[in-house]
Design a protein around this motif. Sequence first.
Motif, mmCIF file in Angstrom:
data_model
loop_
_atom_site.group_PDB
_atom_site.id
_atom_site.type_symbol
_atom_site.label_atom_id
_atom_site.label_comp_id
_atom_site.label_asym_id
_atom_site.label_seq_id
_atom_site.Cartn_x
_atom_site.Cartn_y
_atom_site.Cartn_z
ATOM 1 N N GLU A 1 -182.066 24.458 -66.309
ATOM 2 C CA GLU A 1 -180.863 24.186 -65.509
ATOM 3 C C GLU A 1 -180.815 25.041 -64.238
ATOM 4 O OE1 GLU A 1 -178.474 21.742 -66.065
ATOM 5 O OE2 GLU A 1 -180.030 21.081 -67.430
ATOM 6 N N ALA A 2 -181.158 26.321 -64.363
ATOM 7 C CA ALA A 2 -181.142 27.202 -63.182
ATOM 8 C C ALA A 2 -182.157 26.709 -62.148
ATOM 9 C CB ALA A 2 -181.455 28.637 -63.592
ATOM 10 N N LEU A 3 -183.340 26.357 -62.635
ATOM 11 C CA LEU A 3 -184.399 25.854 -61.747
ATOM 12 C C LEU A 3 -183.957 24.565 -61.041
ATOM 13 C CD1 LEU A 3 -187.123 26.930 -61.035
ATOM 14 C CD2 LEU A 3 -188.120 25.728 -62.984
ATOM 15 N N LYS A 4 -183.302 23.676 -61.775
ATOM 16 C CA LYS A 4 -182.805 22.426 -61.173
ATOM 17 C C LYS A 4 -181.797 22.717 -60.062
ATOM 18 C CE LYS A 4 -183.073 19.719 -65.367
ATOM 19 N NZ LYS A 4 -182.210 19.195 -66.446
ATOM 20 N N GLY A 5 -180.929 23.695 -60.281
ATOM 21 C CA GLY A 5 -179.944 24.075 -59.267
ATOM 22 C C GLY A 5 -180.608 24.606 -58.005
ATOM 23 N N LEU A 6 -181.647 25.420 -58.189
ATOM 24 C CA LEU A 6 -182.362 25.984 -57.030
ATOM 25 C C LEU A 6 -183.146 24.900 -56.289
ATOM 26 C CD1 LEU A 6 -183.549 29.333 -58.693
ATOM 27 C CD2 LEU A 6 -181.801 29.084 -56.905
ATOM 28 N N ILE A 7 -183.713 23.956 -57.034
ATOM 29 C CA ILE A 7 -184.407 22.818 -56.415
ATOM 30 C C ILE A 7 -183.421 22.002 -55.588
ATOM 31 C CG2 ILE A 7 -185.526 20.587 -56.932
ATOM 32 C CD1 ILE A 7 -186.748 22.031 -59.446
ATOM 33 N N ASP A 8 -182.238 21.769 -56.160
ATOM 34 C CA ASP A 8 -181.187 21.024 -55.464
ATOM 35 C C ASP A 8 -180.844 21.693 -54.139
ATOM 36 O OD1 ASP A 8 -179.049 19.313 -54.911
ATOM 37 O OD2 ASP A 8 -177.643 20.385 -56.211
ATOM 38 N N ILE A 9 -180.698 23.014 -54.154
ATOM 39 C CA ILE A 9 -180.342 23.752 -52.936
ATOM 40 C C ILE A 9 -181.467 23.676 -51.897
ATOM 41 C CG2 ILE A 9 -180.098 26.141 -52.094
ATOM 42 C CD1 ILE A 9 -177.994 26.510 -54.307
ATOM 43 N N ALA A 10 -182.718 23.849 -52.341
ATOM 44 C CA ALA A 10 -183.854 23.746 -51.399
ATOM 45 C C ALA A 10 -183.919 22.339 -50.801
ATOM 46 C CB ALA A 10 -185.153 24.104 -52.108
ATOM 47 N N ASN A 11 -183.635 21.329 -51.620
ATOM 48 C CA ASN A 11 -183.637 19.940 -51.127
ATOM 49 C C ASN A 11 -182.506 19.691 -50.135
ATOM 50 O OD1 ASN A 11 -185.930 19.085 -52.494
ATOM 51 N ND2 ASN A 11 -184.784 18.435 -54.311
ATOM 52 N N GLN A 12 -181.332 20.256 -50.408
ATOM 53 C CA GLN A 12 -180.213 20.105 -49.457
ATOM 54 C C GLN A 12 -180.580 20.674 -48.084
ATOM 55 O OE1 GLN A 12 -176.281 21.462 -50.872
ATOM 56 N NE2 GLN A 12 -176.997 21.141 -52.957
ATOM 57 N N ALA A 13 -181.371 21.769 -48.108
ATOM 58 C CA ALA A 13 -181.790 22.406 -46.849
ATOM 59 C C ALA A 13 -182.923 21.623 -46.176
ATOM 60 C CB ALA A 13 -182.226 23.843 -47.121
ATOM 61 N N GLY A 14 -183.509 20.685 -46.904
ATOM 62 C CA GLY A 14 -184.647 19.929 -46.369
ATOM 63 C C GLY A 14 -185.950 20.717 -46.395
ATOM 64 N N ALA A 15 -185.974 21.806 -47.165
ATOM 65 C CA ALA A 15 -187.172 22.643 -47.255
ATOM 66 C C ALA A 15 -188.223 21.975 -48.136
ATOM 67 C CB ALA A 15 -186.802 24.003 -47.829
ATOM 68 N N THR A 16 -189.475 22.421 -47.987
ATOM 69 C CA THR A 16 -190.555 21.963 -48.859
ATOM 70 C C THR A 16 -190.672 22.932 -50.029
ATOM 71 O OG1 THR A 16 -191.720 21.092 -46.950
ATOM 72 C CG2 THR A 16 -193.042 21.464 -48.938
ATOM 73 N N ILE A 17 -190.721 22.392 -51.255
ATOM 74 C CA ILE A 17 -190.883 23.246 -52.443
ATOM 75 C C ILE A 17 -192.351 23.228 -52.843
ATOM 76 C CG2 ILE A 17 -190.215 23.573 -54.863
ATOM 77 C CD1 ILE A 17 -187.582 22.029 -54.137
ATOM 78 N N VAL A 18 -193.002 24.381 -52.783
ATOM 79 C CA VAL A 18 -194.434 24.413 -53.139
ATOM 80 C C VAL A 18 -194.626 24.560 -54.650
ATOM 81 C CG1 VAL A 18 -194.983 25.417 -50.886
ATOM 82 C CG2 VAL A 18 -194.840 26.909 -52.879
ATOM 83 N N ALA B 1 -185.021 23.789 -42.965
ATOM 84 C CA ALA B 1 -185.937 22.655 -43.170
ATOM 85 C C ALA B 1 -187.398 23.029 -42.951
ATOM 86 C CB ALA B 1 -185.525 21.503 -42.248
ATOM 87 N N ASP B 2 -187.655 24.016 -42.095
ATOM 88 C CA ASP B 2 -189.043 24.431 -41.827
ATOM 89 C C ASP B 2 -189.646 25.272 -42.954
ATOM 90 O OD1 ASP B 2 -189.226 23.147 -39.445
ATOM 91 O OD2 ASP B 2 -188.755 24.904 -38.205
ATOM 92 N N ASP B 3 -188.825 25.697 -43.909
ATOM 93 C CA ASP B 3 -189.332 26.612 -44.936
ATOM 94 C C ASP B 3 -190.227 25.928 -45.973
ATOM 95 O OD1 ASP B 3 -188.436 29.259 -44.392
ATOM 96 O OD2 ASP B 3 -186.391 28.686 -44.944
ATOM 97 N N ASN B 4 -191.265 26.664 -46.366
ATOM 98 C CA ASN B 4 -192.054 26.328 -47.557
ATOM 99 C C ASN B 4 -191.650 27.336 -48.620
ATOM 100 O OD1 ASN B 4 -193.515 24.229 -46.462
ATOM 101 N ND2 ASN B 4 -195.155 25.566 -45.751
ATOM 102 N N VAL B 5 -190.960 26.839 -49.627
ATOM 103 C CA VAL B 5 -190.281 27.712 -50.581
ATOM 104 C C VAL B 5 -191.002 27.752 -51.920
ATOM 105 C CG1 VAL B 5 -188.129 27.932 -51.906
ATOM 106 C CG2 VAL B 5 -188.029 27.281 -49.505
ATOM 107 N N VAL B 6 -191.149 28.959 -52.472
ATOM 108 C CA VAL B 6 -191.532 29.073 -53.884
ATOM 109 C C VAL B 6 -190.296 29.584 -54.620
ATOM 110 C CG1 VAL B 6 -192.496 31.438 -53.731
ATOM 111 C CG2 VAL B 6 -193.259 29.900 -55.538
ATOM 112 N N ILE B 7 -189.994 28.954 -55.749
ATOM 113 C CA ILE B 7 -188.813 29.318 -56.538
ATOM 114 C C ILE B 7 -189.256 30.179 -57.718
ATOM 115 C CG2 ILE B 7 -186.887 28.434 -57.925
ATOM 116 C CD1 ILE B 7 -187.021 25.847 -56.232
ATOM 117 N N ILE B 8 -188.573 31.304 -57.906
ATOM 118 C CA ILE B 8 -188.941 32.251 -58.964
ATOM 119 C C ILE B 8 -187.758 32.460 -59.902
ATOM 120 C CG2 ILE B 8 -189.584 34.683 -59.419
ATOM 121 C CD1 ILE B 8 -191.865 33.131 -58.071
ATOM 122 N N ASP B 9 -188.031 32.573 -61.214
ATOM 123 C CA ASP B 9 -186.974 33.008 -62.142
ATOM 124 C C ASP B 9 -187.591 33.789 -63.293
ATOM 125 O OD1 ASP B 9 -184.356 33.421 -62.894
ATOM 126 O OD2 ASP B 9 -183.923 31.336 -63.378
#
Length: 190
Positions: A131-148, A116-124
Amino acid sequence: MKLLKEKIEKEGQVLSDTVLKVDSFLNHQIDPLLMKEIGDEFAKRFSDQIITKVLTIESSGIAPSTFLGLTLGAPVVFARKRKSLTLTDNLYTSKVHSFTKNETNEISVSNKFIIADDNVVIIDDFLANGEALKGLIDIANQAGATIVGAGIVIEKGFQEGGKILREQGLRIESLANIKSLANGKVEFYD
Ligand code: G4P
Ligand code: NA
Ligand code: NA
């Protein structure tokens, strides 16, 4: 990113109106000097943000992500597409459907590595339908992380993923955005 666009023009093969083959530097053989520049460019574009973790998906997201992680001094986590012998419990999972391949994969990340404390950047490597990006966003959200935001090496802007996700408020930085692959020719935006 000029260097990347030149590389695509020189070595990319247009397989159809929708598919670009870039296996000489991104999807099979890897050009480490170009990957280093790509990592540095992502770091520059997100330099207004504090990033604690880079999140990507195997396999072709790993190379650009690792160079970004090196530049930032941040760990890189890649979602697994297949069940692992050792990665068994305490997983965040998400279903990713590929329209290109007409198959659905369950991707997974251990809850140890995105918190939850993470500030995440997603790369592909590619952004097509998103679809891949949506899956990674879903996982970051499940963790409660912030997506920058998300960093994409090659966006196919003529497909819908980028438009849909930007409308949902996601910041997407693409290093090359393709307008068209018609007539065997790569045409970029701007
Ligand atoms: P989406 O996530 O944006 O919805 O994309 P899609 O399902 O269409 O993509 C499935 C796979 O095909 C992904 O790789 C994606 O990176 C790749 N891909 C999509 N369009 C292109 C293209 O025009 N050229 C190339 N070279 N790849 C494309 P993957 O199967 O997960 O493979 P990998 O990461 O192991 O390389
Ligand atoms: Na890929
Ligand atoms: Na990919």
